[in-house]
Every structure is written in C-alpha cells, then in structure tokens.
Design an enzyme around this catalytic site. Sequence first.
Site, short mmCIF file in Angstrom:
data_model
loop_
_atom_site.label_atom_id
_atom_site.label_comp_id
_atom_site.label_asym_id
_atom_site.label_seq_id
_atom_site.Cartn_x
_atom_site.Cartn_y
_atom_site.Cartn_z
N ASP A 1 0.85 -1.18 0.00
CA ASP A 1 0.00 0.00 0.00
C ASP A 1 0.89 1.24 0.00
O ASP A 1 1.77 1.39 0.86
CB ASP A 1 -0.89 -0.02 1.24
CG ASP A 1 -2.06 0.95 1.14
OD1 ASP A 1 -2.17 1.64 0.11
OD2 ASP A 1 -2.85 1.01 2.10
N ASP B 1 -3.37 2.61 -5.72
CA ASP B 1 -2.22 2.64 -4.82
C ASP B 1 -2.07 1.44 -3.91
O ASP B 1 -1.27 1.48 -2.97
CB ASP B 1 -2.27 3.91 -3.97
CG ASP B 1 -3.52 3.98 -3.11
OD1 ASP B 1 -4.51 3.31 -3.42
OD2 ASP B 1 -3.51 4.72 -2.10
N GLU B 2 -2.81 0.36 -4.15
CA GLU B 2 -2.62 -0.82 -3.30
C GLU B 2 -3.01 -2.08 -4.06
O GLU B 2 -3.83 -2.07 -4.98
CB GLU B 2 -3.43 -0.71 -2.01
CG GLU B 2 -4.92 -0.68 -2.20
CD GLU B 2 -5.67 -0.69 -0.88
OE1 GLU B 2 -5.32 -1.49 0.03
OE2 GLU B 2 -6.64 0.09 -0.74
#
Length: 401
Positions: A8, A102-103
């Site tokens: 993350d 983003d993860e």
Amino acid sequence: MRAILHVDMDAFYASVEQRDNPSLRGKPVIVGGHAQRGVVVAASYEVRPFGVKSAMPMARAVKQAPHAIVVKPRFSAYAEASEQVFAIFERYTPLIEPLSLDEAFLDVTASVGLFGAAADIAKRIRKEIAHELNLPASAGIATAKFVAKIASDLAKPNGQREVRPEETVAFLAGLPVSRLWGVGPKTEEAMKRAGLVTIGDVATRDVGWLEERFGAASAKHLWELSHGIDARDVVPDRAAKSVGAEDTFDEDLTGPEALKPHVHAQALRVARRLRRASLKGRVVQLKLKFADFTLITRRVTLREATDDGQVIYRAALELLERAHEGKALRLTGVSVQLDEDEPQLGLFPAAAPKSSKLNEAMDRIAARFGSKAITMADIAGAEASDDDQHRSEKPVDKPKR
C-alpha cells in the site's frame, strides 16, 4: 503455505505532489478541491495530526488545519505513478490483485524459491519503489489476505510487518472488532452489546454461540477471520471478469470537451493492462456518476475482442455522447469485460492489425520512460493545464474570525 503481500502506497496522492514539488516536502499538504463543496482526496502525514483525513469535507479540513497547503488533484500524475508501481510488482509475480491505484495483493508463494523469503521480497519491492519512483510504500506479509492487509495498515508509514502463521491469533486478538472485514458500524454496535469488543473476544467464542446472535453465515465468517482463516485467492487480471479504470473529479465537469481527455486516458490505461495480461474483451462499459450522485452504466458489444486503446476509447466516447446529456459529472470510468471463452483458431492465422505494432512500440517506450513520454494530444493538453494549476497553488489563507 501461502505467502501473501499487501503493498500500500503511503498517502499516495499527497506523496506524489510532494515528490513533484520539492517545496511541499515535509509540509502539511491536503489534496482536494473547492473549499466549500469539495472533499479531501488525500492528506499528507504532516497534516494528519490535526485530524485531517481522506473523504473529509474540505471546509472542515481547512478549519482544522488552516495552515495547510491545498493542491488540486492531478489524476493523470497519479495514474502514471500507479502504472510504474505495478510494473515493479510484475518483476516478482504475475499474481497481482489491484484494489485501487495505490494498493494491491500479491501472491508470491511461487516466487520465494527465486527471490527469497516473502519478507525479503516485500523489502525489495519497497526499496525499488523508493529508489526508482521516490515514493514511500508499506507492506504486510502473511498467509492470508485479511491478515496481510491489517499488517500493512499497522506498518504505516513506510514500513512493513510480517505475521507468521503461529503468531496470527495473538496478532489479531487485541484489535477492535471493526477491523474484521464486513463489520460496519451497525454490526460493530451489535457485537459490542454482545460483549465482543476485540477480535480476541470473537476468537474465544464457539461458532454455535455466534450463530445464535448473528446467524449461521455471519458466525462462520466472523469466527474464521478472528482465527486468521481467509482462504480467498489473490485474483489477478487474468482471472478477473473485467479490467477497468475510473477517476473522481475534484470539481464537476460538463460538456464533451472537458470529459473526453479523461475518458481517453482511462481507455488507454485499460488497454495497457489488457496487453500486459495478454487479454482482450468485446464488451466496453462506461460508468458515469452525476453531480447529484446518480450512477449509471452503459455498455456496447464490439464485433471483435480488442486490447487497443483507441478502439476502446471510440466505443466509450459514443456511449458518453449518448448518455451524459450535457449534465455535470463527478466521475467517469471505462472498463472492458473479458472474453471467458477462447476464440476458435482459424485454419490460417489472421494478420495482426496495424495498431498492434504501434501499441507494442508505445508500451516499450512507456515501460522505459513512463507513459507521459508519448501520449495523445488531447490528454497531453489536459495534463499541461493541470500542471499549470498545480504550480500556481498557494497556502490556504487563515480564515477570518
């Protein structure tokens, strides 16, 4: 024994802004829009001690942190950074399940023999993201997705945490029941009334006791999670039913000229993901969320399966022109439903379309120099406008009392 990573990025949008604008580094940054009607898209770690967090109304965030610097979102920059991050993931495993820009979850079970222990792989990934992209990332390592996700949350910022199988129950025991997947505010209140405050409280109860209070399906789910049991696999694009990309706009957009660059960029992102996974699809879907939060989807079926961004864009644009009716939009998204059945091969192989060589060349350039190295004129123009706005941002004035 499975080896699952949850990687993350830390305050992703804010970190990209601080990286691209050195004057923002170490300062309280809020990525967001209009001070009265917008919401916080991202908050840097420097501003979080003041209670500012994502999805908070901007008016409240500015009141709580009047000294913060507000910058407008640049979604094209975040998408660019996201593609570079996922390219690093792909060096270690093809089993990548994106959760957002983003993860992602990574199954590195089969990669351990080549790259070393799962914790070492996580460390290498984070080091390469930091060195090549100058961005911080955190990671959780476990044998189950649920546990890996919690571990990465607790490792933030810019750290990693491994939970070994024998440590799992003890690791979870002290955490609040709200950490259990599927437990919302109402369920949390019901669990507290039943005396279940921590995950450890759930783990000490037998399934029958839980069934009497929460039903059979929920009881089994809660009991298994409290013991770190989560058999769900990491589902990569290859096993997904569709591949998509979407953006929520800081301010509502109206009219095709304002919307086209965003839909075009989304179509190209989807196409690149399709080609990386060697996939194609025939059904193109457009997702629209209007200013009043009404959400609609429209789809069209192409004659042939494709992984070409221009083909996907033309189909999405036709859907947009028919559906948006001049109304203000706060979100657009483009996705392609994947073909479930392999097409029957012909006696003589068909010649590859001319666009395939162009796409191949653009993919190589993007992989080496980034997707901004070569792009379409309408998207480049929109990005230039965003950058101009970004450079002109100033600290928020302290409100008068």
